[in-house]
Design a protein around this motif. Structure first.
Motif, PDB file in Angstrom:
ATOM      1  N   ALA A 202       0.821  -1.214   0.000  1.00 13.82           N
ATOM      2  CA  ALA A 202       0.000   0.000   0.000  1.00 13.82           C
ATOM      3  C   ALA A 202       0.855   1.263   0.000  1.00 13.82           C
ATOM      4  CB  ALA A 202      -0.941   0.004   1.208  1.00 13.82           C
ATOM      5  N   ALA A 203       1.872   1.301   0.863  1.00 11.79           N
ATOM      6  CA  ALA A 203       2.745   2.478   0.931  1.00 11.79           C
ATOM      7  C   ALA A 203       3.552   2.620  -0.357  1.00 11.79           C
ATOM      8  CB  ALA A 203       3.673   2.377   2.134  1.00 11.79           C
ATOM      9  N   GLY A 204       4.062   1.478  -0.863  1.00 13.52           N
ATOM     10  CA  GLY A 204       4.829   1.504  -2.102  1.00 13.52           C
ATOM     11  C   GLY A 204       3.994   1.987  -3.268  1.00 13.52           C
ATOM     12  N   LEU A 205       2.718   1.576  -3.307  1.00 13.95           N
ATOM     13  CA  LEU A 205       1.833   2.013  -4.387  1.00 13.95           C
ATOM     14  C   LEU A 205       1.643   3.527  -4.355  1.00 13.95           C
ATOM     15  CD1 LEU A 205      -0.167   1.188  -6.673  1.00 13.95           C
ATOM     16  CD2 LEU A 205      -1.941   1.140  -4.921  1.00 13.95           C
ATOM     17  N   ALA A 206       1.452   4.082  -3.159  1.00 11.22           N
ATOM     18  CA  ALA A 206       1.262   5.532  -3.037  1.00 11.22           C
ATOM     19  C   ALA A 206       2.506   6.292  -3.490  1.00 11.22           C
ATOM     20  CB  ALA A 206       0.922   5.893  -1.592  1.00 11.22           C
ATOM     21  N   ILE A 207       3.680   5.818  -3.078  1.00  7.92           N
ATOM     22  CA  ILE A 207       4.927   6.470  -3.483  1.00  7.92           C
ATOM     23  C   ILE A 207       5.116   6.354  -4.982  1.00  7.92           C
ATOM     24  CG2 ILE A 207       7.446   6.389  -3.250  1.00  7.92           C
ATOM     25  CD1 ILE A 207       6.999   5.368  -0.383  1.00  7.92           C
ATOM     26  N   ARG A 208       4.818   5.156  -5.520  1.00 13.23           N
ATOM     27  CA  ARG A 208       4.993   4.949  -6.955  1.00 13.23           C
ATOM     28  C   ARG A 208       4.132   5.886  -7.775  1.00 13.23           C
ATOM     29  NH1 ARG A 208       2.633  -0.308  -9.874  1.00 13.23           N
ATOM     30  NH2 ARG A 208       0.757   0.951  -9.586  1.00 13.23           N
ATOM     31  N   GLU A 209       2.883   6.065  -7.387  1.00 11.88           N
ATOM     32  CA  GLU A 209       1.988   6.922  -8.165  1.00 11.88           C
ATOM     33  C   GLU A 209       2.441   8.374  -8.125  1.00 11.88           C
ATOM     34  OE1 GLU A 209      -0.374   5.652 -10.166  1.00 11.88           O
ATOM     35  OE2 GLU A 209       0.584   3.826  -9.474  1.00 11.88           O
ATOM     36  N   LEU A 210       2.967   8.820  -6.983  1.00 10.36           N
ATOM     37  CA  LEU A 210       3.509  10.178  -6.907  1.00 10.36           C
ATOM     38  C   LEU A 210       4.719  10.322  -7.818  1.00 10.36           C
ATOM     39  CD1 LEU A 210       3.248  10.882  -3.069  1.00 10.36           C
ATOM     40  CD2 LEU A 210       1.926  11.983  -4.885  1.00 10.36           C
ATOM     41  N   MET A 211       5.566   9.297  -7.822  1.00  8.36           N
ATOM     42  CA  MET A 211       6.740   9.323  -8.693  1.00  8.36           C
ATOM     43  C   MET A 211       6.342   9.317 -10.160  1.00  8.36           C
ATOM     44  SD  MET A 211       9.608   6.880  -6.923  1.00  8.36           S
ATOM     45  CE  MET A 211      10.540   7.451  -5.501  1.00  8.36           C
ATOM     46  N   ARG A 212       5.351   8.514 -10.509  1.00 13.41           N
ATOM     47  CA  ARG A 212       4.902   8.455 -11.902  1.00 13.41           C
ATOM     48  C   ARG A 212       4.365   9.812 -12.346  1.00 13.41           C
ATOM     49  NH1 ARG A 212       0.905   3.564 -12.811  1.00 13.41           N
ATOM     50  NH2 ARG A 212       0.990   4.458 -14.905  1.00 13.41           N
ATOM     51  N   ALA A 213       3.662  10.496 -11.445  1.00 10.78           N
ATOM     52  CA  ALA A 213       3.153  11.830 -11.777  1.00 10.78           C
ATOM     53  C   ALA A 213       4.306  12.809 -11.996  1.00 10.78           C
ATOM     54  CB  ALA A 213       2.231  12.334 -10.663  1.00 10.78           C
ATOM     55  N   ASP A 214       5.333  12.727 -11.123  1.00 11.01           N
ATOM     56  CA  ASP A 214       6.488  13.614 -11.270  1.00 11.01           C
ATOM     57  C   ASP A 214       7.255  13.309 -12.554  1.00 11.01           C
ATOM     58  OD1 ASP A 214       5.985  15.028  -8.981  1.00 11.01           O
ATOM     59  OD2 ASP A 214       7.358  13.880  -7.717  1.00 11.01           O
ATOM     60  N   ILE A 215       7.401  12.033 -12.880  1.00 11.01           N
ATOM     61  CA  ILE A 215       8.118  11.647 -14.096  1.00 11.01           C
ATOM     62  C   ILE A 215       7.402  12.199 -15.328  1.00 11.01           C
ATOM     63  CG2 ILE A 215       8.750   9.685 -15.559  1.00 11.01           C
ATOM     64  CD1 ILE A 215       9.178   8.101 -12.908  1.00 11.01           C
ATOM     65  N   ALA A 216       6.082  12.030 -15.371  1.00 14.28           N
ATOM     66  CA  ALA A 216       5.307  12.545 -16.501  1.00 14.28           C
ATOM     67  C   ALA A 216       5.427  14.061 -16.602  1.00 14.28           C
ATOM     68  CB  ALA A 216       3.843  12.140 -16.373  1.00 14.28           C
ATOM     69  N   SER A 217       5.406  14.732 -15.444  1.00 17.74           N
ATOM     70  CA  SER A 217       5.499  16.195 -15.422  1.00 17.74           C
ATOM     71  C   SER A 217       6.876  16.663 -15.878  1.00 17.74           C
ATOM     72  CB  SER A 217       5.204  16.709 -14.009  1.00 17.74           C
ATOM     73  OG  SER A 217       5.241  18.113 -13.963  1.00 17.74           O
ATOM     74  N   VAL A 218       7.935  15.985 -15.419  1.00 21.16           N
ATOM     75  CA  VAL A 218       9.295  16.364 -15.806  1.00 21.16           C
ATOM     76  C   VAL A 218       9.505  16.136 -17.301  1.00 21.16           C
ATOM     77  CG1 VAL A 218      11.729  15.761 -15.547  1.00 21.16           C
ATOM     78  CG2 VAL A 218      10.306  16.051 -13.520  1.00 21.16           C
ATOM     79  N   ASN A 219       9.002  15.021 -17.819  1.00 27.20           N
ATOM     80  CA  ASN A 219       9.133  14.760 -19.260  1.00 27.20           C
ATOM     81  C   ASN A 219       8.405  15.821 -20.080  1.00 27.20           C
ATOM     82  OD1 ASN A 219      10.745  12.454 -19.074  1.00 27.20           O
ATOM     83  ND2 ASN A 219       8.994  11.091 -18.862  1.00 27.20           N
ATOM     84  N   GLN A 220       7.256  16.276 -19.596  1.00 28.38           N
ATOM     85  CA  GLN A 220       6.557  17.368 -20.269  1.00 28.38           C
ATOM     86  C   GLN A 220       7.358  18.657 -20.165  1.00 28.38           C
ATOM     87  OE1 GLN A 220       3.699  17.365 -22.242  1.00 28.38           O
ATOM     88  NE2 GLN A 220       4.483  19.420 -22.643  1.00 28.38           N
ATOM     89  N   GLY A 221       8.044  18.832 -19.023  1.00 29.03           N
ATOM     90  CA  GLY A 221       8.901  19.998 -18.858  1.00 29.03           C
ATOM     91  C   GLY A 221      10.022  20.034 -19.880  1.00 29.03           C
ATOM     92  N   VAL A 222      10.566  18.855 -20.212  1.00 26.71           N
ATOM     93  CA  VAL A 222      11.594  18.766 -21.255  1.00 26.71           C
ATOM     94  C   VAL A 222      11.022  19.244 -22.583  1.00 26.71           C
ATOM     95  CG1 VAL A 222      13.032  17.190 -22.603  1.00 26.71           C
ATOM     96  CG2 VAL A 222      12.891  16.938 -20.114  1.00 26.71           C
ATOM     97  N   ARG A 223       9.780  18.811 -22.884  1.00 25.50           N
ATOM     98  CA  ARG A 223       9.141  19.241 -24.131  1.00 25.50           C
ATOM     99  C   ARG A 223       8.879  20.744 -24.114  1.00 25.50           C
ATOM    100  NH1 ARG A 223       6.766  14.079 -23.335  1.00 25.50           N
ATOM    101  NH2 ARG A 223       4.964  14.930 -22.239  1.00 25.50           N
ATOM    102  N   ASN A 224       8.474  21.265 -22.955  1.00 25.41           N
ATOM    103  CA  ASN A 224       8.244  22.709 -22.837  1.00 25.41           C
ATOM    104  C   ASN A 224       9.527  23.492 -23.114  1.00 25.41           C
ATOM    105  OD1 ASN A 224       5.629  22.136 -22.121  1.00 25.41           O
ATOM    106  ND2 ASN A 224       5.849  22.686 -19.966  1.00 25.41           N
ATOM    107  N   ALA A 225      10.635  23.024 -22.527  1.00 26.48           N
ATOM    108  CA  ALA A 225      11.912  23.711 -22.713  1.00 26.48           C
ATOM    109  C   ALA A 225      12.369  23.623 -24.172  1.00 26.48           C
ATOM    110  CB  ALA A 225      12.970  23.119 -21.782  1.00 26.48           C
ATOM    111  N   ASN A 226      12.138  22.483 -24.809  1.00 28.76           N
ATOM    112  CA  ASN A 226      12.485  22.359 -26.228  1.00 28.76           C
ATOM    113  C   ASN A 226      11.643  23.290 -27.091  1.00 28.76           C
ATOM    114  OD1 ASN A 226      14.655  20.462 -26.554  1.00 28.76           O
ATOM    115  ND2 ASN A 226      13.286  18.845 -25.875  1.00 28.76           N
ATOM    116  N   ASP A 227      10.373  23.444 -26.738  1.00 26.07           N
ATOM    117  CA  ASP A 227       9.523  24.397 -27.458  1.00 26.07           C
ATOM    118  C   ASP A 227      10.047  25.815 -27.293  1.00 26.07           C
ATOM    119  OD1 ASP A 227       7.852  22.400 -28.340  1.00 26.07           O
ATOM    120  OD2 ASP A 227       6.354  22.680 -26.768  1.00 26.07           O
ATOM    121  N   ALA A 228      10.519  26.127 -26.093  1.00 22.52           N
ATOM    122  CA  ALA A 228      11.071  27.467 -25.845  1.00 22.52           C
ATOM    123  C   ALA A 228      12.327  27.701 -26.682  1.00 22.52           C
ATOM    124  CB  ALA A 228      11.376  27.638 -24.357  1.00 22.52           C
TER     125      ALA A 228
END
Length: 297
Positions: A45-71
């Motif tokens: 249960a604890a691992g699942l909660a941590i994993r989902e937060l990490m997955r959200a951060d990973i998706a956000s950071v990858n989008q940030g890379v795309r944002n910076a490339n657009d800039a």
């Protein structure tokens, strides 16, 4: 243990062990087939909660890379237009130098000035038309030192967001692009009355325009230098974001992914226990027959 007919305790015990082993075998099969150690909240249960937060951060950071490339693409668009403006300014300086000499008549200077004004108008047209995804870059819209993003259309300097949070120290910064129109550079008729670079129709105005054009070239170069520095900064930001995403992905993998070697060992163990339990259950179910043998005497 007594030999009884109503309750086959050995069969009940074997059945319980079979259910337990079969359940663990099912979990091992699911993990091996999905590749995930944590497939449900019941796994960790604890691992699942941590994993989902990490997955959200990973998706956000990858989008940030795309944002910076657009800039970066946006900056390259503006820099390319400024390169053309640079050529126009060089030509304007050449025309002003030509009109400054005394070997031309007033009519000839007016002819030279007509090209001068046409070049200034072209600089304004280029600056006003240069846009990236509908965002005009060189007309002065992005030159304001303040930013307001509360409306549907943000105003002022442009905000480049690349982080997974909303901290000005970590997740975004602003790009301010100066006004590269003729009026912004202080040349041509649009510069306003009294400006040194307004016209080269007379020898005196032409000589005064030389200094104004030098200032305009410097102003343009400052815009390009700022864009170049920002592009380099964005490139470094992208490298950092990619490393961050890689490390987050590795951490998420440690929590979420199954260790195939370990899980395969568990799978074989539970498979053997399940097979043994099935065999013993079969044997236990046949034990009450011994009682009927006694009854038959």
């Amino acid at each position: 243990m007594s030999l009884v007919i109503n309750h086959n305790m050995m069969a009940m015990n074997a059945s319980r062990n079979l259910n337990n082993s079969y359940g663990k075998l099912s979990v091992a099969t699911r993990r091996l087939s999905s590749g995930l150690r944590v497939g449900t909240a019941a796994d960790d249960a604890a691992g699942l909660a941590i994993r989902e937060l990490m997955r959200a951060d990973i998706a956000s950071v990858n989008q940030g890379v795309r944002n910076a490339n657009d800039a970066i693409s946006m900056i390259q668009t503006g820099d390319g237009a400024l390169q053309v403006v640079d050529e126009k300014l060089i030509r304007l300086k050449e025309l002003a130098t030509q009109a400054s000499t005394g070997t031309y008549t007033s009519d000839q200077r007016l002819i030279i000035d007509s090209e001068y004004q046409a070049m200034c108008s072209e600089i304004t047209r280029i600056a006003s038309a240069t846009n990236f995804n509908g965002i005009y870059l060189l007309n002065g819209n992005l030159s304001s030192p303040t930013h307001d993003g509360t409306g549907l259309n943000p105003t002022g300097k442009i905000k480049i967001h690349f982080g997974s949070g909303n901290s000005s120290a970590e997740d975004y910064y602003f790009i301010s692009i100066g006004n590269a129109t003729a009026s912004g550079l202080g040349i041509g008729m649009s510069a306003g009355a009294g400006k040194a670079g307004r016209s080269i129709s007379t020898q005196d105005l032409a000589q005064k325009a030389l200094a104004a054009l030098s200032n305009a070239i410097v102003s343009k170069d400052k815009i390009r230098a700022n864009l170049g520095a920002t592009q380099n900064r964005l490139s470094n930001t992208i490298q950092n974001l990619q490393i961050q995403a890689e490390n987050l992905q590795a951490a998420e993998s440690q929590i979420s992914d199954v260790d195939v070697a370990t899980e395969m060992t568990e799978f074989v163990r539970q498979q053997i226990l399940t097979q043994s339990a099935v065999a013993m259950l079969s044997q236990a179910n046949s034990l009450p027959k011994m009682a009927t043998q006694l009854l038959q005497g």
